[in-house]
Enzyme design. Structure first.
Site, short mmCIF file in Angstrom:
data_model
loop_
_atom_site.label_atom_id
_atom_site.label_comp_id
_atom_site.label_asym_id
_atom_site.label_seq_id
_atom_site.Cartn_x
_atom_site.Cartn_y
_atom_site.Cartn_z
N LYS A 127 54.72 36.94 31.65
CA LYS A 127 53.97 38.19 31.76
C LYS A 127 54.78 39.34 31.20
CE LYS A 127 51.58 40.92 35.35
NZ LYS A 127 51.30 40.96 36.81
N SER A 164 46.79 41.27 38.14
CA SER A 164 47.17 41.80 36.84
C SER A 164 47.78 40.74 35.93
CB SER A 164 48.16 42.95 37.03
OG SER A 164 49.39 42.47 37.58
N SER A 184 47.79 39.52 42.43
CA SER A 184 47.87 39.47 40.97
C SER A 184 48.36 38.15 40.39
CB SER A 184 48.74 40.62 40.45
OG SER A 184 48.04 41.84 40.57
#
Length: 511
Positions: free
Chosen positions: A93, A173, A197
């Protein structure tokens, strides 16, 4: 596209291969039996090609922001060295620093954030033979900028799309990490979670996502929201693979005080994953957190039936979140965002135009056409104004107590259960950059584990009209290994058919 699922040689028990993607099983013979070519190198090459064909072109999933062209050679070297992860590829990420790519958090303010540093968790992955294939898109600033956001959108990466239905959301996210693993772009990925997330994108994209106990994995050189709740964790195709990644990334880091106990608590997370039984294991069924959407209830009841048939004991639990818990959590996140993000930005060695939350708000206003076109930055602005430390400390103490001691701890003890279960969330909603997200708010209990900092695993339990839905398994603090074992045991007991990504817009399933 199933033929592009990643694979490479692994030093694994043969029974474990059934838990890995199909291409891995086909290429996992011991080294003396392999062909002269490197399986890990071949897999990395296929994955880079798949990203070019399906992420940058074709359905344009926008799950990957940057790729590493040296990954095939690195995978071959790690495979030859017979390291634990054997040259397996991982996508990271893009709020986690890697020394060879910028770390943007999805914001144009950090497009040149080339720090030259590996976050300790990335360094641990490399040391274990993992290969960083690239960086994944995310909800910009980990979805803490606006109350009207659309998950999966960032100014750097655009809108991430769900491989199971390209007009549907990937949740935030860690949206790109979830979509990329579901699409077969890498063997696994790293996500981060403050509240939902990792687990929400795992559920909606039909993969496994594991949020560890806060303090098991270093947060150093990770763009932060909250030191109280932030953690990184694995996103993969099975609980076993998540356990393998936990073996690599868990551990103490002197720069992150929360991890002081990690080395003492660390175990071989894969031990027992292949044969742990559900017989006699007591699960607390969080009935109110199932919500009122009948298709989700039906899927969940099927999962409960599978657990019962495997010998588990199910205990119905009635629980309702105290109103003050969520409000106090929000106060904590606002206060810590201003301080923690400012500390990160000030400490970046890169030439970036922002060094505080206030700078970032000003940057967004100055670049509103690109940054603020679809939604505003009201949460950033609230965080900049949240400066009352006494109120913050009281909010943290209360939310932690309600989620931990009087939440998960009490529910486990009073009901004599070892784990809590509920649906993770509902199926993916349509992408809507005008109105923003449409979360199924009455489904799931993940905020308890997020606020308390306890382990939370989401495992696929089936689909609704081709859209995946996950099962949440939560446990006590530091009980991560047991939670992962329960995930693997449920995977063996599961009878629901799991959907295959269509890489097309959603259509009703055939009867």
């Amino acid at each position: 596209m199933r033929n592009i699922i990643p694979g490479a040689a692994l030093a694994l028990p043969l029974a474990a291969l059934a838990l890995l993607p199909s291409a891995v099983s086909a290429q996992s013979a011991p080294a003396p039996m392999q062909a002269a070519t490197s399986a890990a190198k071949d897999a990395a090459e296929r994955q880079l090609l798949a990203i070019a064909q399906m992420d940058d072109a074709g359905p344009k999933l926008n799950a990957v922001i940057a790729t590493n062209p040296d990954a095939p050679a690195q995978a071959e070297a790690a495979e030859k060295a017979r390291l634990p992860l054997g040259g397996m590829t991982l996508l990271v990420k893009d709020n986690v620093e890697t020394k060879d790519m910028p770390t943007t958090a999805g914001s144009l303010a950090l497009k040149d954030n080339n720090t030259g540093r590996d976050a300790p968790l990335v360094a641990r992955l490399r040391d274990a033979g993992g290969v960083i294939l690239g960086k994944t898109n995310l909800s910009e600033w980990a979805n803490i900028r606006s109350s009207g956001s659309t998950s999966g959108w960032s100014a750097v990466g655009g809108q991430t799309r769900n491989p199971h239905a390209t007009d549907r959301n990937t949740c935030g996210s860690s949206s790109g990490s979830g979509a990329a693993v579901a699409a077969g772009f890498a063997w696994a990925a790293i996500g981060t979670e403050t509240d939902g997330s990792i687990t929400c994108p795992a559920s909606i994209n039909g993969i496994v996502g594991f949020k560890p106990t806060v303090g098991f994995v270093s947060r150093t050189h990770v763009v932060p929201i909250s030191h109280s709740q932030d953690t990184a964790g694995p996103m993969a195709r099975s609980s076993y693979v998540a356990a393998m990644i936990m073996n690599a990334i868990a551990g103490s880091d002197p720069a992150d005080p929360a991890t002081a106990e990690a080395d003492a608590r660390k175990v071989d997370f894969t031990q027992g994953m292949l044969d742990t039984s559900l017989k006699g294991v007591r699960f607390g069924v969080m009935r109110k957190q199932v919500g009122s959407f009948a298709p989700v209830t039906e899927l969940f009841e099927k999962a409960l039936e599978d657990l019962r048939n495997a010998g588990a004991e199910l205990v119905e639990i009635e629980y309702q979140d105290p109103e003050s818990m969520g409000a106090d959590e929000f106060t904590v996140l606002l206060f810590e965002l201003r301080e923690d993000l400012g500390t990160y930005l000030t400490g970046s060695p890169a030439d970036i135009p922002v060094r505080s939350l206030a700078d970032t708000i000003a940057f967004n206003n100055a670049n509103a056409k690109d940054e603020l076109r679809f939604f505003n930055q009201d949460i950033f602005e609230m965080a900049e104004a949240t400066t009352d430390r006494e109120a913050y400390e009281a909010a943290r103490a209360n939310s932690l107590k309600l989620a931990g001691k009087e939440g998960i701890d009490r529910l486990l003890a009073e009901n004599n259960v070892s784990f809590l279960i509920a649906p993770t969330t509902g199926p993916a909603w349509p992408i809507d950059l005008i109105y923003g997200d449409d979360y199924p708010g009455s489904i799931g209990a993940g905020s308890l584990a997020a606020i308390a900092g306890y382990p939370h695993l989401s495992v696929p339990m089936g689909s609704i009209e081709g859209l995946p839905v996950g099962l949440s398994i939560m446990g006590a603090k530091w009980n991560d290994h047991e939670v992962l074992k329960m995930g693997a045991a449920y995977e063996r007991a599961r009878t629901a058919e799991l959907p295959t990504p269509s890489f097309k817009p959603w259509e009703p399933a055939d009867d």
